[in-house]
Design a protein around this motif. Structure first.
Motif, mmCIF file in Angstrom:
data_model
loop_
_atom_site.group_PDB
_atom_site.id
_atom_site.type_symbol
_atom_site.label_atom_id
_atom_site.label_comp_id
_atom_site.label_asym_id
_atom_site.label_seq_id
_atom_site.Cartn_x
_atom_site.Cartn_y
_atom_site.Cartn_z
ATOM 1 N N SER A 153 0.823 -1.217 0.000
ATOM 2 C CA SER A 153 0.000 0.000 0.000
ATOM 3 C C SER A 153 0.854 1.264 0.000
ATOM 4 O O SER A 153 0.521 2.242 -0.684
ATOM 5 C CB SER A 153 -0.945 0.008 1.201
ATOM 6 N N SER A 154 1.960 1.270 0.746
ATOM 7 C CA SER A 154 2.797 2.478 0.784
ATOM 8 C C SER A 154 3.497 2.715 -0.555
ATOM 9 O O SER A 154 3.756 3.867 -0.925
ATOM 10 C CB SER A 154 3.816 2.386 1.923
ATOM 11 N N SER A 155 3.775 1.631 -1.293
ATOM 12 C CA SER A 155 4.359 1.806 -2.631
ATOM 13 C C SER A 155 3.375 2.505 -3.561
ATOM 14 O O SER A 155 3.732 3.417 -4.318
ATOM 15 C CB SER A 155 4.747 0.446 -3.220
ATOM 16 N N VAL A 156 2.103 2.079 -3.481
ATOM 17 C CA VAL A 156 1.070 2.726 -4.299
ATOM 18 C C VAL A 156 0.867 4.168 -3.844
ATOM 19 O O VAL A 156 0.655 5.075 -4.660
ATOM 20 C CB VAL A 156 -0.253 1.927 -4.211
ATOM 21 N N PHE A 157 0.953 4.392 -2.543
ATOM 22 C CA PHE A 157 0.805 5.748 -2.000
ATOM 23 C C PHE A 157 1.928 6.658 -2.510
ATOM 24 O O PHE A 157 1.691 7.826 -2.896
ATOM 25 C CB PHE A 157 0.814 5.677 -0.471
ATOM 26 N N ALA A 158 3.157 6.137 -2.537
ATOM 27 C CA ALA A 158 4.286 6.932 -3.043
ATOM 28 C C ALA A 158 4.076 7.279 -4.523
ATOM 29 O O ALA A 158 4.336 8.411 -4.964
ATOM 30 C CB ALA A 158 5.580 6.157 -2.855
ATOM 31 N N PHE A 159 3.572 6.308 -5.280
ATOM 32 C CA PHE A 159 3.242 6.546 -6.691
ATOM 33 C C PHE A 159 2.187 7.648 -6.828
ATOM 34 O O PHE A 159 2.271 8.524 -7.702
ATOM 35 C CB PHE A 159 2.753 5.229 -7.296
ATOM 36 N N PHE A 188 -5.769 7.400 -14.289
ATOM 37 C CA PHE A 188 -5.660 6.101 -13.621
ATOM 38 C C PHE A 188 -4.729 6.188 -12.416
ATOM 39 O O PHE A 188 -4.930 5.520 -11.395
ATOM 40 C CB PHE A 188 -5.147 5.045 -14.609
ATOM 41 N N GLY A 189 -3.702 7.016 -12.531
ATOM 42 C CA GLY A 189 -2.726 7.146 -11.442
ATOM 43 C C GLY A 189 -3.352 7.675 -10.162
ATOM 44 O O GLY A 189 -3.117 7.138 -9.074
ATOM 45 N N VAL A 190 -4.170 8.734 -10.281
ATOM 46 C CA VAL A 190 -4.782 9.280 -9.060
ATOM 47 C C VAL A 190 -5.854 8.345 -8.512
ATOM 48 O O VAL A 190 -6.053 8.270 -7.287
ATOM 49 C CB VAL A 190 -5.369 10.689 -9.300
ATOM 50 N N LEU A 191 -6.538 7.621 -9.399
ATOM 51 C CA LEU A 191 -7.561 6.682 -8.920
ATOM 52 C C LEU A 191 -6.914 5.541 -8.128
ATOM 53 O O LEU A 191 -7.277 5.281 -6.972
ATOM 54 C CB LEU A 191 -8.349 6.122 -10.106
ATOM 55 N N ILE A 192 -5.945 4.881 -8.738
ATOM 56 C CA ILE A 192 -5.293 3.755 -8.053
ATOM 57 C C ILE A 192 -4.505 4.245 -6.842
ATOM 58 O O ILE A 192 -4.517 3.636 -5.773
ATOM 59 C CB ILE A 192 -4.377 3.008 -9.047
ATOM 60 N N GLY A 193 -3.830 5.381 -7.007
ATOM 61 C CA GLY A 193 -3.027 5.906 -5.907
ATOM 62 C C GLY A 193 -3.840 6.268 -4.685
ATOM 63 O O GLY A 193 -3.367 6.142 -3.554
ATOM 64 N N SER A 194 -5.090 6.714 -4.890
ATOM 65 C CA SER A 194 -5.914 7.074 -3.727
ATOM 66 C C SER A 194 -6.180 5.863 -2.844
ATOM 67 O O SER A 194 -6.280 5.988 -1.616
ATOM 68 C CB SER A 194 -7.232 7.694 -4.198
ATOM 69 N N PHE A 195 -6.272 4.682 -3.454
ATOM 70 C CA PHE A 195 -6.441 3.468 -2.644
ATOM 71 C C PHE A 195 -5.175 3.193 -1.829
ATOM 72 O O PHE A 195 -5.246 2.683 -0.705
ATOM 73 C CB PHE A 195 -6.768 2.272 -3.542
ATOM 74 N N GLY A 196 -4.015 3.527 -2.411
ATOM 75 C CA GLY A 196 -2.766 3.368 -1.658
ATOM 76 C C GLY A 196 -2.751 4.248 -0.426
ATOM 77 O O GLY A 196 -2.353 3.812 0.661
ATOM 78 N N MET A 197 -3.198 5.485 -0.570
ATOM 79 C CA MET A 197 -3.266 6.391 0.587
ATOM 80 C C MET A 197 -4.229 5.848 1.636
ATOM 81 O O MET A 197 -3.903 5.804 2.831
ATOM 82 C CB MET A 197 -3.728 7.768 0.118
ATOM 83 N N PHE A 198 -5.396 5.426 1.194
ATOM 84 C CA PHE A 198 -6.420 4.954 2.127
ATOM 85 C C PHE A 198 -5.942 3.733 2.908
ATOM 86 O O PHE A 198 -6.024 3.686 4.145
ATOM 87 C CB PHE A 198 -7.696 4.627 1.337
ATOM 88 N N PHE A 199 -5.407 2.748 2.200
ATOM 89 C CA PHE A 199 -5.006 1.521 2.890
ATOM 90 C C PHE A 199 -3.752 1.729 3.741
ATOM 91 O O PHE A 199 -3.578 1.067 4.763
ATOM 92 C CB PHE A 199 -4.802 0.392 1.877
ATOM 93 N N THR A 200 -2.875 2.637 3.342
ATOM 94 C CA THR A 200 -1.703 2.926 4.180
ATOM 95 C C THR A 200 -2.148 3.519 5.514
ATOM 96 O O THR A 200 -1.675 3.104 6.587
ATOM 97 C CB THR A 200 -0.757 3.903 3.452
#
Length: 455
Positions: A41-47, A410-422
């Motif tokens: 999740s933190s990798s997606v958040f960094a992205f 797509f980047g902001v959509l997928i990345g927002s899940f990274g923020m949420f789950f982190t």
């Protein structure tokens, strides 16, 4: 009647067992499963941070918004995340007022979900402004710019007040409910740093009768304040669309339709999170039982049918209005260029949840996890269908256009899940994910006076 009900906590736990089991997640080093989840999740958040930095630095031209589709990924995803935040307050505040004891095991995590979802949602309107460094212009404040003032008649400004009020009350409600548990962690702390931190946040709690009396009153008041917000927040978000004259948006069914959809998607996300918690912490299966999951699945199935009814009503209202523009807008949704998004929405939101008519499906963890994912996909597509299909073909064919998402969308959509789950994974390592103080009073629920369990 209570002795014939199923126990809310399994495993014949003692009061000490409850404290040890729930506090152990905070007090012991993280396991491999949690580390794997936080790494992903933190990798997606960094992205996500990199993508936002690129959009802010270079400009909104990186995203797919254009004329006539001025509302694209940012607004679609904003509405989606606000909806996710609904179930937390519903489970916690509304079920508390109705004295539904099954809420105790899932209320804390549902409240956390609300807070993190609203935080995630709040970023999107700021990005959408194109100049986020002027985001403070959204707030009315004394300034020297003469007639330059916020437009109080704009639903977008109503959003600012609604979302900020909802976020504030939800955070306070969440925090007040944690105070007794933070004091428990303070008393069990083995290091000075932990004792100091938990001591500060537990506000001097000593567990006296006076403390509990004040706590119960404040918690009840906050629950009563939060309950109307469940209905008001997404109703106001729906006004962003409903007060416009655009075919497909200008409809009075939007407030209840949006609220039902928000509860639907919010409960689906709670099921997703509870499944992950049960996987990451196996001992929590005694507290977050299959009975809890089944009750949530019943809510998902019910609200799924409500949402399906709303989809049908929209078509009826369009036909009954006699407006050729309204009829065309809805026909275009189902059979126009974006037909795939409409039927994805119908499949995920209306058809797939019907599997919960079968008890085996309602109590089968892999099935409910997959359904919850599909529901969230369907609810995101619902916002996509409402926003894009109405904008891309309005009254004049000369202004028609298409919307294509870019890599950054797509980047902001997928990345927002990274923020949420982190945020969520960090939360379960710092705060008891199940309310210790609320679980203990329901330990005897569903047990006979001899200690045996009934049905």
């Amino acid at each position: 009647m209570e002795s014939f009900r199923k126990p809310l906590v399994q495993g014949n736990k003692s009061l000490k067992d409850v404290t040890d089991d729930i506090a152990s997640l905070v007090e012991t080093p993280p396991g491999g499963r949690w580390l794997a989840m936080i790494a992903a999740s933190s990798s997606v958040f960094a992205f996500y941070i990199v993508v936002i930095a690129a959009i802010v630095g270079i400009g909104m031209g990186l995203m797919g918004v254009n004329s006539p589709i001025g509302w694209g990924m940012d607004i679609v995803t904003f509405v989606f995340w606000v909806g996710i935040g609904h179930a937390g307050t519903l489970i916690s505040a509304v079920l508390y007022l109705f004295r539904q004891k099954w809420r105790t095991s899932i209320a804390r995590t549902a409240e956390a979900m609300t807070v993190f979802a609203v935080m995630t949602a709040g970023i999107f309107p700021i990005i959408h402004t194109g100049r986020p460094w002027f985001a403070f212009w959204l707030f009315p404040y004394p300034n020297q710019r003469g007639p330059l003032w916020v437009n109080f008649r704009s639903p977008l400004l109503w959003d600012v007040f609604a979302i900020s009020t909802y976020a504030t009350v939800s955070i306070v409600f969440w925090y007040v409910g944690m105070v007794p548990d933070l004091a428990t962690l303070r008393d069990r702390a083995k290091t000075k740093i932990r004792k100091t931190l938990y001591g500060i946040f537990s506000l001097g709690w000593r567990g006296r009768a006076r403390d509990w009396g004040h706590f119960e009153i404040v918690y009840l008041i906050l629950a009563a304040l939060s309950t109307p917000l469940v209905l008001s927040v997404h109703s106001i978000v729906s006004f962003d669309f409903a007060v416009a004259q655009l075919p497909g948006w200008h409809t009075t069914i939007f407030p209840p339709y949006f609220v039902a959809g928000a509860i639907f998607s919010g409960f689906a996300m709670v099921v997703t999170l509870m499944t992950l918690v049960r996987i990451a912490v196996p001992k929590f299966k005694d507290y977050i039982t299959l009975d809890h999951m089944e009750l949530m699945n019943k809510v998902i199935m019910t609200t799924g049918m409500l949402v399906g009814y709303a989809y049908g009503s929209e078509f009826f209202i369009a036909w009954y209005s006699g407006s050729v523009y309204e009829v065309y807008a809805f026909t275009n949704r189902a059979f126009g260029p974006y037909w795939w998004s409409y039927w994805t929405m119908i499949t995920c939101n209306v058809l797939i949840p019907q599997i919960f008519w079968f008890k085996k499906a309602r109590r089968h963890i892999p099935t409910m996890f997959i359904v919850s994912i599909f529901v969230n996909i369907g609810m995101w597509f619902e916002r996509y269908v409402i926003t894009v299909t109405s904008l891309h073909r309005d009254f004049l064919p000369s202004s028609w256009g298409m919307y294509d998402m870019t890599f950054y969308d797509f980047g902001v959509l997928i990345g927002s899940f990274g923020m949420f789950f982190t945020l969520f994974l960090l939360y379960i390592r710092a705060i008891p994910a199940v309310a210790i103080a609320e679980i203990k009073p329901v330990l005897g629920f569903g047990k006979s006076s001899k200690g045996g369990h009934h049905g």
